[in-house]
Design an enzyme around this catalytic site. Structure first.
Site, PDB file in Angstrom:
ATOM      1  N   ASP A  19       0.831  -1.207   0.000  1.00 48.19           N
ATOM      2  CA  ASP A  19       0.000   0.000   0.000  1.00 48.19           C
ATOM      3  C   ASP A  19       0.865   1.257   0.000  1.00 48.19           C
ATOM      4  O   ASP A  19       1.976   1.256   0.527  1.00 48.19           O
ATOM      5  CB  ASP A  19      -0.907  -0.020   1.241  1.00 48.19           C
ATOM      6  CG  ASP A  19      -2.085   0.921   1.103  1.00 48.19           C
ATOM      7  OD1 ASP A  19      -2.331   1.427  -0.009  1.00 48.19           O
ATOM      8  OD2 ASP A  19      -2.769   1.163   2.126  1.00 48.19           O
ATOM      9  N   ARG A  32      -1.141   9.453  -9.862  1.00 40.70           N
ATOM     10  CA  ARG A  32      -1.074   8.205  -9.082  1.00 40.70           C
ATOM     11  C   ARG A  32      -0.433   7.053  -9.843  1.00 40.70           C
ATOM     12  O   ARG A  32       0.254   6.217  -9.267  1.00 40.70           O
ATOM     13  CB  ARG A  32      -2.489   7.807  -8.635  1.00 40.70           C
ATOM     14  CG  ARG A  32      -3.108   8.757  -7.642  1.00 40.70           C
ATOM     15  CD  ARG A  32      -4.531   8.311  -7.309  1.00 40.70           C
ATOM     16  NE  ARG A  32      -4.569   6.960  -6.803  1.00 40.70           N
ATOM     17  CZ  ARG A  32      -4.402   6.628  -5.528  1.00 40.70           C
ATOM     18  NH1 ARG A  32      -4.223   7.555  -4.626  1.00 40.70           N
ATOM     19  NH2 ARG A  32      -4.441   5.369  -5.159  1.00 40.70           N
ATOM     20  N   SER A  64      -7.776  -5.557  -5.130  1.00 38.57           N
ATOM     21  CA  SER A  64      -8.872  -6.095  -4.318  1.00 38.57           C
ATOM     22  C   SER A  64     -10.204  -5.924  -5.051  1.00 38.57           C
ATOM     23  O   SER A  64     -10.322  -5.083  -5.958  1.00 38.57           O
ATOM     24  CB  SER A  64      -8.928  -5.364  -2.968  1.00 38.57           C
ATOM     25  OG  SER A  64      -9.455  -4.063  -3.121  1.00 38.57           O
ATOM     26  N   ASN A  67     -11.172  -2.482  -5.053  1.00 42.84           N
ATOM     27  CA  ASN A  67     -10.432  -1.518  -5.884  1.00 42.84           C
ATOM     28  C   ASN A  67     -11.157  -1.160  -7.189  1.00 42.84           C
ATOM     29  O   ASN A  67     -10.774  -0.202  -7.868  1.00 42.84           O
ATOM     30  CB  ASN A  67      -9.010  -2.017  -6.194  1.00 42.84           C
ATOM     31  CG  ASN A  67      -8.083  -1.998  -4.994  1.00 42.84           C
ATOM     32  OD1 ASN A  67      -7.216  -2.853  -4.847  1.00 42.84           O
ATOM     33  ND2 ASN A  67      -8.244  -1.017  -4.112  1.00 42.84           N
ATOM     34  N   TRP A  68     -12.241  -1.893  -7.522  1.00 36.19           N
ATOM     35  CA  TRP A  68     -13.051  -1.511  -8.691  1.00 36.19           C
ATOM     36  C   TRP A  68     -13.690  -0.144  -8.492  1.00 36.19           C
ATOM     37  O   TRP A  68     -14.122   0.500  -9.455  1.00 36.19           O
ATOM     38  CB  TRP A  68     -14.162  -2.537  -8.952  1.00 36.19           C
ATOM     39  CG  TRP A  68     -13.655  -3.852  -9.463  1.00 36.19           C
ATOM     40  CD1 TRP A  68     -13.623  -5.030  -8.777  1.00 36.19           C
ATOM     41  CD2 TRP A  68     -13.110  -4.137 -10.761  1.00 36.19           C
ATOM     42  NE1 TRP A  68     -13.078  -6.022  -9.558  1.00 36.19           N
ATOM     43  CE2 TRP A  68     -12.759  -5.497 -10.779  1.00 36.19           C
ATOM     44  CE3 TRP A  68     -12.865  -3.360 -11.898  1.00 36.19           C
ATOM     45  CZ2 TRP A  68     -12.185  -6.115 -11.893  1.00 36.19           C
ATOM     46  CZ3 TRP A  68     -12.293  -3.978 -13.000  1.00 36.19           C
ATOM     47  CH2 TRP A  68     -11.962  -5.331 -12.987  1.00 36.19           C
ATOM     48  N   GLU A 200       1.652 -13.435  12.424  1.00 36.00           N
ATOM     49  CA  GLU A 200       2.291 -12.300  13.067  1.00 36.00           C
ATOM     50  C   GLU A 200       2.088 -11.106  12.133  1.00 36.00           C
ATOM     51  O   GLU A 200       2.228 -11.233  10.914  1.00 36.00           O
ATOM     52  CB  GLU A 200       3.788 -12.573  13.262  1.00 36.00           C
ATOM     53  CG  GLU A 200       4.075 -13.715  14.204  1.00 36.00           C
ATOM     54  CD  GLU A 200       3.543 -13.474  15.621  1.00 36.00           C
ATOM     55  OE1 GLU A 200       3.582 -12.326  16.085  1.00 36.00           O
ATOM     56  OE2 GLU A 200       3.075 -14.451  16.243  1.00 36.00           O
TER      57      GLU A 200
HETATM   58  C1  IPE Z   1      -5.417  -2.772  -0.120  1.00 37.00           C
HETATM   59  O1  IPE Z   1      -5.070  -1.435  -0.299  1.00 37.00           O
HETATM   60  C2  IPE Z   1      -5.472  -3.480  -1.435  1.00 37.00           C
HETATM   61  C3  IPE Z   1      -4.208  -3.684  -2.120  1.00 37.00           C
HETATM   62  C4  IPE Z   1      -3.021  -3.413  -1.645  1.00 37.00           C
HETATM   63  C5  IPE Z   1      -4.313  -4.271  -3.426  1.00 37.00           C
HETATM   64  P1  IPE Z   1      -6.178  -0.288  -0.396  1.00 37.00           P
HETATM   65  O2  IPE Z   1      -5.451   0.989  -0.539  1.00 37.00           O
HETATM   66  O3  IPE Z   1      -7.166  -0.629  -1.432  1.00 37.00           O
HETATM   67  O4  IPE Z   1      -6.875  -0.393   1.032  1.00 37.00           O
HETATM   68  P2  IPE Z   1      -7.746   0.658   1.852  1.00 37.00           P
HETATM   69  O5  IPE Z   1      -8.838   1.125   0.944  1.00 37.00           O
HETATM   70  O6  IPE Z   1      -6.850   1.788   2.249  1.00 37.00           O
HETATM   71  O7  IPE Z   1      -8.232  -0.100   3.048  1.00 37.00           O
HETATM   72  C1  IPE Z   2      -1.607   0.231  -3.321  1.00 33.08           C
HETATM   73  O1  IPE Z   2      -1.382   1.601  -3.347  1.00 33.08           O
HETATM   74  C2  IPE Z   2      -1.857  -0.347  -4.693  1.00 33.08           C
HETATM   75  C3  IPE Z   2      -3.235  -0.824  -4.923  1.00 33.08           C
HETATM   76  C4  IPE Z   2      -4.218  -0.761  -4.073  1.00 33.08           C
HETATM   77  C5  IPE Z   2      -3.490  -1.385  -6.218  1.00 33.08           C
HETATM   78  P1  IPE Z   2      -2.588   2.638  -3.325  1.00 33.08           P
HETATM   79  O2  IPE Z   2      -2.963   2.945  -4.735  1.00 33.08           O
HETATM   80  O3  IPE Z   2      -3.681   2.160  -2.464  1.00 33.08           O
HETATM   81  O4  IPE Z   2      -1.867   3.889  -2.670  1.00 33.08           O
HETATM   82  P2  IPE Z   2      -2.485   4.912  -1.630  1.00 33.08           P
HETATM   83  O5  IPE Z   2      -2.997   4.106  -0.484  1.00 33.08           O
HETATM   84  O6  IPE Z   2      -3.561   5.663  -2.323  1.00 33.08           O
HETATM   85  O7  IPE Z   2      -1.323   5.762  -1.240  1.00 33.08           O
HETATM   86 MG    MG Z   3      -4.094   2.399  -0.499  1.00 28.55          MG
END
Ligand code: IPE
Ligand code: IPE
Ligand code: MG
Length: 233
Positions: A19, A32, A64, A67-68, A200
C-alpha cells in the site's frame, strides 16, 4: 543486517499488503499511476529478495474486489502494469525457480488478463524454489463466500478446518506466518481472512515504492523475535 537473519526462524509464508503507491506519487506532485509504476519495480526486487533469502511462499495483494471503486483509468493502468509484468518476467521467474500462481475471482477479469494469468501459471509451473501468489480481484470475504458456494454446489461436508481449507482458492497454500502492510495503515482491508488467523502482523510507515531489502529484512528480524504460542503457554 541481512547477515543477522537466522535461516532456521524464517517465516515460510509471507503475505504483503502493498500500500502507498498513490501517496508516494502525490508527495512528488505526480499522477497516481507513477506510483503504481514505481511500485511494480518494488515488486520485482521483493520477489528476488524473498526467493534468495529462502521464503517458500510469497503472497502479494495486487488488486482487491473493492479496488473496482477507483477511477477507470487507474484500474486500467494497474492491470496494464500487471500484464506487462507477467509477460516480460516469465523467463526471469523461471530462472529463479519461482512458480507464479493467482488467487481471486479471476474468471470475472477481461480475456487479455485471463490469458496472461494462464500463460504465467503454465510456463512457471515447474518452479520449485518459491511460490509467488498474486491476489487479483481478491477479497477474503469473497474467498469464503466462494468456498461455501462450492461446498453447497458439490454437496461437500464441512466437519473440520481441513475440509474448509480444501474449498479455498489454493487449498495447498499454508497459513500466513508473517503479514506485512506498508504505508502506515493499520488494517487488513479484506486480505486472506482465513489464512491470517494466527499470523504475526508487521506494519511499517514506509510507502510501498520505498520498501526495499533493508525494510524487508527489518520485518523478518522482527518476526524472529516473536514468540508464537498458538494458545499454548
Ligand atoms: C489494499 O489497499 C489493497 C491492495 C493493496 C491491493 P487499499 O489501498 O485498497 O486499502 P484501503 O482502501 O486503504 O483499506
Ligand atoms: C496500493 O497503493 C496499490 C493498490 C491498491 C493497487 P494505493 O494505490 O492504495 O496507494 P495509496 O494508499 O492511495 O497511497
Ligand atoms: Mg491504499
Amino acid at each position: 543486517m541481512i547477515k543477522n537473519l537466522d535461516k532456521s526462524k524464517l517465516p515460510k509464508h509471507v503475505a504483503i499488503i502493498m500500500d502507498g503507491n498513490g501517496r508516494w506519487a502525490k508527495l512528488r506532485g505526480l499522477p497516481r499511476v507513477f506510483g503504481h509504476r514505481e511500485g511494480a519495480k518494488t515488486v520485482e526486487k521483493t520477489i528476488r529478495f524473498a526467493r534468495n533469502v529462502g521464503i517458500k511462499h510469497l503472497s502479494l495483494f495486487a488488486f482487491s474486489t473493492e479496488n473496482w471503486g477507483r477511477p477507470k483509468d487507474e484500474v486500467n493502468a494497474i492491470f496494464g502494469l500487471l500484464v506487462d509484468y507477467i509477460n516480460s518476467k516469465i523467463d526471469e521467474l523461471k530462472e529463479l525457480g519461482v512458480r507464479l500462481r493467482f488467487m481471486g475471482r479471476i474468471e470475472e477479469l477481461p480475456d487479455y488478463i485471463k490469458e496472461s494469468v494462464k500463460k504465467g501459471e503454465e510456463e512457471t509451473s515447474s518452479g520449485k524454489d518459491m511460490d509467488l501468489i498474486v491476489a487479483l480481484n481478491y477479497s477474503g470475504k469473497a474467498e469464503i463466500i466462494d468456498a461455501v458456494k462450492k461446498a453447497v454446489l458439490e454437496g461437500r461436508n464441512i466437519n473440520s478446518e481441513e475440509d474448509f481449507r480444501n474449498l479455498l482458492y489454493l487449498p495447498d497454500l499454508p497459513d500466513v506466518d508473517l503479514l506485512i502492510r506498508t504505508s502506515g495503515e493499520i488494517r487488513i482491508s479484506n486480505f486472506m481472512l482465513w489464512q491470517i488467523a494466527y499470523s504475526e502482523l508487521y506494519f511499517t510507515e514506509v510507502l510501498w515504492p520505498d520498501f526495499n531489502e533493508r525494510e524487508f529484512t527489518k520485518a523478518l528480524l522482527d518476526y524472529q523475535y516473536r514468540e508464537r504460542r498458538f494458545g499454548k503457554i
